[in-house]
Design a protein around this motif. Structure first.
Motif, PDB file in Angstrom:
ATOM      1  N   VAL A 329      11.435  13.974  13.397  1.00  9.63           N
ATOM      2  CA  VAL A 329      10.582  12.515  14.172  1.00  9.63           C
ATOM      3  C   VAL A 329       9.765  12.333  12.418  1.00  9.63           C
ATOM      4  N   ILE A 330       9.164  10.641  12.885  1.00  5.40           N
ATOM      5  CA  ILE A 330       9.174  10.404  11.776  1.00  5.40           C
ATOM      6  C   ILE A 330       7.586  10.607  11.889  1.00  5.40           C
ATOM      7  N   SER A 331       7.587  11.247   9.752  1.00  2.00           N
ATOM      8  CA  SER A 331       6.697  11.857   9.422  1.00  2.00           C
ATOM      9  C   SER A 331       5.793  11.072   8.851  1.00  2.00           C
ATOM     10  N   GLU A 332       6.486  10.439   8.112  1.00  6.18           N
ATOM     11  CA  GLU A 332       4.924   9.291   6.871  1.00  6.18           C
ATOM     12  C   GLU A 332       6.321   8.125   6.979  1.00  6.18           C
ATOM     13  N   ILE A 333       5.136   7.435   6.710  1.00  3.26           N
ATOM     14  CA  ILE A 333       4.938   5.585   6.553  1.00  3.26           C
ATOM     15  C   ILE A 333       4.424   4.969   5.605  1.00  3.26           C
ATOM     16  N   MET A 334       4.590   4.493   4.964  1.00  2.00           N
ATOM     17  CA  MET A 334       3.936   3.622   3.780  1.00  2.00           C
ATOM     18  C   MET A 334       4.677   2.149   3.811  1.00  2.00           C
ATOM     19  N   ALA A 335       4.022   2.100   4.459  1.00  2.79           N
ATOM     20  CA  ALA A 335       3.749   0.135   5.342  1.00  2.79           C
ATOM     21  C   ALA A 335       3.341  -0.914   4.684  1.00  2.79           C
ATOM     22  N   ASP A 336       2.208  -0.597   3.392  1.00  3.85           N
ATOM     23  CA  ASP A 336       1.508  -0.926   3.007  1.00  3.85           C
ATOM     24  C   ASP A 336       1.543  -0.703   1.238  1.00  3.85           C
ATOM     25  N   PRO A 337       2.141  -0.808   0.627  1.00  7.26           N
ATOM     26  CA  PRO A 337       2.365   0.424  -0.887  1.00  7.26           C
ATOM     27  C   PRO A 337       1.627  -0.801  -2.166  1.00  7.26           C
ATOM     28  N   SER A 338       1.260  -1.517  -1.761  1.00  6.07           N
ATOM     29  CA  SER A 338       0.622  -2.783  -2.661  1.00  6.07           C
ATOM     30  C   SER A 338      -1.072  -2.683  -2.530  1.00  6.07           C
ATOM     31  N   PRO A 339      -1.756  -2.602  -3.832  1.00  9.88           N
ATOM     32  CA  PRO A 339      -1.599  -1.785  -4.847  1.00  9.88           C
ATOM     33  C   PRO A 339      -0.993  -0.674  -5.380  1.00  9.88           C
ATOM     34  N   LEU A 343       3.318   6.015  -7.012  1.00 12.99           N
ATOM     35  CA  LEU A 343       3.972   5.467  -6.187  1.00 12.99           C
ATOM     36  C   LEU A 343       5.224   3.937  -6.769  1.00 12.99           C
ATOM     37  N   PRO A 344       6.802   3.948  -7.112  1.00  6.45           N
ATOM     38  CA  PRO A 344       6.619   2.339  -6.298  1.00  6.45           C
ATOM     39  C   PRO A 344       6.699   1.133  -5.278  1.00  6.45           C
ATOM     40  N   PRO A 345       6.125   0.428  -6.299  1.00  6.13           N
ATOM     41  CA  PRO A 345       5.249  -0.282  -4.723  1.00  6.13           C
ATOM     42  C   PRO A 345       6.694  -0.850  -3.417  1.00  6.13           C
ATOM     43  N   ILE A 346       7.194  -0.184  -3.065  1.00  9.60           N
ATOM     44  CA  ILE A 346       8.447   0.144  -1.931  1.00  9.60           C
ATOM     45  C   ILE A 346       8.139   0.953  -0.414  1.00  9.60           C
ATOM     46  N   GLU A 446      -6.884  -0.646   2.306  1.00 14.87           N
ATOM     47  CA  GLU A 446      -6.399  -1.434   1.916  1.00 14.87           C
ATOM     48  C   GLU A 446      -4.957  -1.373   1.126  1.00 14.87           C
ATOM     49  N   GLY A 447      -3.984  -0.341   1.241  1.00 13.07           N
ATOM     50  CA  GLY A 447      -2.853  -0.606   0.352  1.00 13.07           C
ATOM     51  C   GLY A 447      -2.725   0.899  -0.204  1.00 13.07           C
ATOM     52  N   GLY A 448      -1.300   0.813  -1.113  1.00 13.52           N
ATOM     53  CA  GLY A 448      -1.257   2.040  -1.615  1.00 13.52           C
ATOM     54  C   GLY A 448      -0.681   3.204  -1.251  1.00 13.52           C
ATOM     55  N   TRP A 449      -1.466   4.027  -0.280  1.00 13.81           N
ATOM     56  CA  TRP A 449      -1.115   4.918   0.127  1.00 13.81           C
ATOM     57  C   TRP A 449      -0.162   4.994   1.853  1.00 13.81           C
ATOM     58  N   ALA A 450       0.086   5.663   1.442  1.00 10.64           N
ATOM     59  CA  ALA A 450       0.647   6.515   2.725  1.00 10.64           C
ATOM     60  C   ALA A 450       0.492   6.944   4.382  1.00 10.64           C
ATOM     61  N   LEU A 451       0.454   6.900   5.413  1.00  9.26           N
ATOM     62  CA  LEU A 451       0.469   8.024   6.822  1.00  9.26           C
ATOM     63  C   LEU A 451       1.249   9.013   6.263  1.00  9.26           C
ATOM     64  N   GLU A 452       0.956  10.072   7.040  1.00  8.91           N
ATOM     65  CA  GLU A 452       1.573  11.201   6.738  1.00  8.91           C
ATOM     66  C   GLU A 452       1.372  11.949   8.496  1.00  8.91           C
ATOM     67  N   HIS A 472      -2.167  12.635  -4.959  1.00  6.37           N
ATOM     68  CA  HIS A 472      -2.469  11.787  -5.811  1.00  6.37           C
ATOM     69  C   HIS A 472      -1.489  10.963  -6.551  1.00  6.37           C
ATOM     70  N   THR A 473      -0.860  10.550  -6.066  1.00 10.12           N
ATOM     71  CA  THR A 473       0.550  10.263  -6.016  1.00 10.12           C
ATOM     72  C   THR A 473       0.369   8.524  -4.922  1.00 10.12           C
ATOM     73  N   GLY A 474       0.102   9.147  -3.851  1.00  8.81           N
ATOM     74  CA  GLY A 474      -0.069   7.790  -2.907  1.00  8.81           C
ATOM     75  C   GLY A 474       0.380   8.059  -1.723  1.00  8.81           C
ATOM     76  N   GLY A 475       1.411   9.278  -1.581  1.00 10.95           N
ATOM     77  CA  GLY A 475       2.537  10.206  -0.942  1.00 10.95           C
ATOM     78  C   GLY A 475       3.055  11.003  -0.947  1.00 10.95           C
ATOM     79  N   THR A 476       4.206  11.667  -0.208  1.00 11.14           N
ATOM     80  CA  THR A 476       5.179  12.069  -0.430  1.00 11.14           C
ATOM     81  C   THR A 476       6.170  12.160  -0.187  1.00 11.14           C
ATOM     82  N   PRO A 477       6.867  11.314   0.030  1.00 12.83           N
ATOM     83  CA  PRO A 477       8.148  10.729   0.437  1.00 12.83           C
ATOM     84  C   PRO A 477       9.289  12.094   0.256  1.00 12.83           C
ATOM     85  N   GLY A 478      10.069  12.655   1.454  1.00 11.14           N
ATOM     86  CA  GLY A 478      11.089  13.843   0.517  1.00 11.14           C
ATOM     87  C   GLY A 478      10.184  15.262   0.711  1.00 11.14           C
TER      88      GLY A 478
END
Length: 869
Positions: A329-339, A343-346, A446-452, A472-478
């Motif tokens: 499954v697709i379990s997390e999406i960082m669509a708008d990493p800024s600000p 995490l890196p703004p990626i 507004e950005g910087g937070w992943a959808l989980e 606290h990092t804005g997301g949990t990739p991996g």
């Protein structure tokens, strides 16, 4: 591109042809530097180590640049190898040289002697050629086939010189360390001192398109390491296995199928072959298919690497398992990493393996809108994760973890879009059509937070099963999602709507993703009137609908009923209720007056996105709303218009449909007797609060109905118009008469989406010239007798009338109509508001009608009307 995990080693030595060397020089630039250990000299300002730890030309303008290693070396048997990437088609103006041995530290001097590889020449004959230059004379030692580097290329290249001065050039075009000899020759040369270097000649368009890496000079490495099996994977074609070895293995031992054997059955593969020319990866094809989810063992023996090292006989466990929908499954999406938060703004997309064993995704794809990203060879550990990020950003995540997988790019739409994960057979495994408002916290939108994803056991939960990360990092990739918890889907899927596709096919929609066995299509549904089903096909990628074709054409003027007979369930097994049904028929195109605008809400409560336009089908036709447009602005034609329901919705005669910006919000804000009538129209045009125009048209923008509204049409005594809809009082009355629109009653919550208007009035029997209905009314906007309708009936045409209201003392209270030209029948509304804009007090009042016409006839009629609280 994965970050390198090795570092260079340097052993300073002096090479002479008369001396055997026992050390080496290597540099892979993984330290980000080329100025020391070893030291490269030359036009150093023209080069840099890029983010991928490659040596890259960065010249300021067209010209020639070079670097040499500041160490001398020589030996009888020497190996050179390196990686070269020229991101252009080489020519005699744009080429590279790799100096293997020279007698000068400046490659720009004309008297420089030595051996060098030339990469690029005139025309398209470009080959890799070894030259020897001595005292101004250049001699070709050996040359590859023409055209080997005619286009942009990225190769590993190896050159070996033996003790008899025989030279061989090897090329690894797959970057898998499998080298093939492409040229050989013999030439002797003697130098008192020798250095190695690179030379670039270029025009301005290629001044930064030369890349070099992984330099090695020294004795031929001796391989004494035995190969091992790193992983075993079962393919989804049910009869093949893929083995990944620790190094390149010999073709002779791999192609010998008897070296592989299924332990239980003793069966060997019928065919064994390389995968994508990768000499580490072997695919075995067996004559029979493996059974699903049954443990097996494979014995592998007599396998050798390219140096002849023989692998220890090995038995590997494996299980064939066909990956089903939602196993990954697709379990997390960082669509708008800024600000960025931390995490890196990626941008990134996280995939999660829900299975208890490792799987390999080969040939899978991720589709974002119309862009398709290929996953060539991706391993997912049991219950593990893989995070897709742009290849240019790999280094940004190097410190975070090892589960990042490079793709060319992502470009996720901030506002939301559909993301589809498919296997190598183009079967859809999971899809997410996310929206920005899935972030329930508006600040995080507004950005910087992943959808989980909240609960991976509820893969089709959509907005109910996704929310912003709380890490606290804005997301949990991996990693396990920060909001993970049990979030079961207990809602039963239902039939939502139907649309006709052609003369013998319909599309049936459900309220959520469903799963059905289309192989048993004849038992899934039952249609009355002896209509037989021919096929049923699910509609990807959302699987919220199916296309049903019939063995005969649908009959006009016939209403059919479809009922559910067999098992149809959602992603977690909730069943569609058996015998659930819906009606359908042959739809007809709408014309002027078939549909009417019946209620509008343009000023929703708390300025939220709860706008809606209610329409009513007052014709005898089935009208499909994919043939209707809803528009705003403009006079004759709308400035903006969208199709009311692009996927279709059959609106039956005498039925309502509510086009909502956000049906869930409308449902939460107002009671709805028929919530299934609240239809999503997220592109519904914006309507101004104060005044505007609502258009209802066909696809050619021909008018079906139109309303020019104004806030003055509302009940004058309301303290606020926020959240109050305007309702039509009768379907057959003129749309554009302000008297025919009233504020929805307070008793129903100020709106009636999807059911009869609170201010609706049925037809009144008019048996007199002046009819008042009701004879007593209460103008308190409670939805019950809030106004009086005044009907005037005449026996001749072209009548002029004055219609007034007086109190019982003869004082003028309201002028309803003044010298107005009327037809045979007219009707007026009085809502109890006097000419001063004040609410009239409870009492008895006189309604006075005066009329005259061209024949000279005059008449005055009076009637009493009562107002109560």
């Amino acid at each position: 591109m994965m970050m390198k995990s090795f570092t260079y080693k340097l052993f300073p030595i002096f090479f002479f042809f008369t001396t055997v060397a026992h050390s080496q020089i290597s540099d892979d630039f993984s330290d980000g530097d080329f100025s020391a250990l070893p030291e490269w000299m030359g036009t150093v300002s023209h080069f840099t180590v890029n983010q991928y730890k490659e040596l890259q030309l960065q010249a300021p303008e067209a010209g020639t640049s070079y670097l040499i290693i500041n160490d001398s070396f020589i030996g009888e048997i020497i190996e050179w190898h390196f990686k070269v990437h020229l991101n252009f088609s080489p020519s005699d103006n744009n080429f590279a040289r790799i100096y293997l041995m020279t007698d000068n530290h400046s490659l720009l001097l004309p008297q420089t002697n030595g051996f060098y590889l030339q990469l690029g020449e005139n025309s398209n004959r470009d080959a890799i050629e070894l030259f020897y230059r001595h005292e101004g004379i250049v001699e070709s030692v050996c040359r590859s086939a023409d055209g080997l580097i005619a286009n942009a290329f990225q190769y590993n290249i190896k050159v070996i010189k033996d003790e008899n001065n025989n030279w061989k050039i090897y090329v690894d075009s797959t970057l898998s360390n499998y080298f093939e000899c492409c040229a050989e020759g013999t030439k002797n040369g003697v130098y008192g001192q020798a250095v190695m270097g690179i030379w670039c000649q270029y025009t301005v368009s290629n001044q930064n398109k030369f890349y070099f890496d992984d330099f090695y000079v020294g004795s031929i490495p001796i391989d004494t390491v035995k190969p091992e099996i790193r992983s075993i994977h079962c393919q989804e074609d049910t009869n093949s296995i893929i083995l990944v070895f620790s190094e390149n293995v010999s073709e002779e031992t791999i192609l010998n199928c008897s070296n592989f054997e299924v332990v239980a059955s003793g069966i060997s593969p019928a065919i064994s072959s390389w995968v994508d020319h990768n000499r580490k990866t072997v695919q075995l094809f067996f004559p029979n298919s493996f059974q699903n989810n049954i443990p097996e063992q494979l014995r592998v023996k007599n396998i050798e690497d390219l140096a002849g090292n023989k692998m220890q006989d090995t038995v590997m466990n494996f299980v064939f398992y066909k990956i089903e929908r939602h196993d990954v499954v697709i379990s997390e999406i960082m669509a708008d990493p800024s600000p960025p938060i931390q995490l890196p703004p990626i941008e990134y997309i996280e995939l999660h393996n829900r299975l208890n064993f490792k799987i390999r995704l080969s040939g899978w794809t991720v589709k974002l809108g119309n862009s398709v990203k290929s996953l060539s060879d991706l391993e997912l550990e049991a219950k593990g994760y893989a995070v897709l990020i742009p290849v240019m950003s790999m280094n940004d995540f190097a410190e975070i973890g090892s589960c990042f997988y490079p793709v060319s790019s992502l470009g996720i739409t901030d506002a939301g879009q559909q993301i589809v994960l498919s296997n190598q057979n183009k079967e859809i495994i999971h899809t997410v059509n996310f929206k920005q408002n899935w972030h329930r916290n508006k600040i995080k939108q507004e950005g910087g937070w992943a959808l989980e994803m909240i609960d991976d056991g509820n893969p089709c939960g959509e907005s109910n099963n996704w929310d912003s990360s709380v890490s606290h990092t804005g997301g949990t990739p991996g990693q396990t999602n920060s909001i993970t918890k049990e979030n079961q889907d207990v809602i039963v899927p239902e039939i939502e709507r139907v649309t006709q596709l052609d003369s013998n096919a319909i599309q049936l929609f459900f309220t959520e993703t469903v799963m059905m066995n289309c192989d048993h299509h004849t038992t899934l549904f039952k249609i009355d009137r002896n209509l037989q089903i021919d096929t049923v096909k699910e509609v990807p990628p959302n699987y919220r609908s199916c296309v049903i074709t019939f063995t005969e054409k649908l009959r006009e003027n016939t209403i059919y009923t479809l009922s559910v007979l067999d098992t149809i369930c959602d992603c977690v097994g909730n069943l569609v209720r058996k015998w659930s049904s819906i009606c359908f028929g042959v739809s007809r195109s709408p014309v002027y007056g078939d549909l009417v605008i019946n209620e509008i809400l343009t000023n929703p409560p708390h300025s939220e996105d709860a706008d809606f336009i209610e329409i009513y089908n007052k014709s005898d036709k089935i009208i499909d709303l994919k043939e209707v447009k809803i528009g705003a602005g403009g006079d004759q034609f709308p400035d903006r218009a969208v199709i009311a329901q692009p996927q279709g919705y059959q609106l039956f005669p005498k039925m309502y449909a509510v086009l909502c910006k956000n049906p869930m919000l409308t449902r939460a804000s107002y009671f709805s007797l028929n919530p299934e009538k609240l239809l999503l129209c997220d592109s519904l045009p914006a309507y101004a609060n104060g005044s505007g125009i609502v258009h209802l048209t066909d696809l050619a923008l021909s008018t079906i109905d139109k309303l020019i509204y104004d806030e003055s049409m509302h009940y004058a005594m309301l303290n606020t118009l926020d959240g109050v809809s305007l309702e039509r009082i009768r379907f057959v009355c003129k749309t554009q008469d302000p008297n025919h629109w009233k504020s929805a009653a307070a008793s129903v919550g100020f709106a009636t989406p999807g059911y009869q208007n609170s201010q609706y009035i049925g037809e009144i029997i008019k048996d007199e010239q002046l009819t008042l209905h009701p004879e007593v009314f209460s103008p308190n906007n409670d939805g019950f007798d809030d106004f009086v309708e005044i009907y005037c009936k005449f026996y001749e045409t072209e009548n002029r009338i004055t219609l007034t209201v007086f109190d019982r003392f003869g004082n003028l209270v309201k002028i309803v109509a003044n010298n107005q030209l009327c037809g045979i029948e007219e009707h007026f509304i009085w809502d109890g508001i006097n000419d001063n804009g004040m609410l009239t007090s409870p009492n008895l009042y006189i309604v006075k009608l005066q009329y005259w016409n061209l024949t000279g006839k005059k008449k005055t009629i009076k009637k009493v009307i009562g107002i109560t609280n």
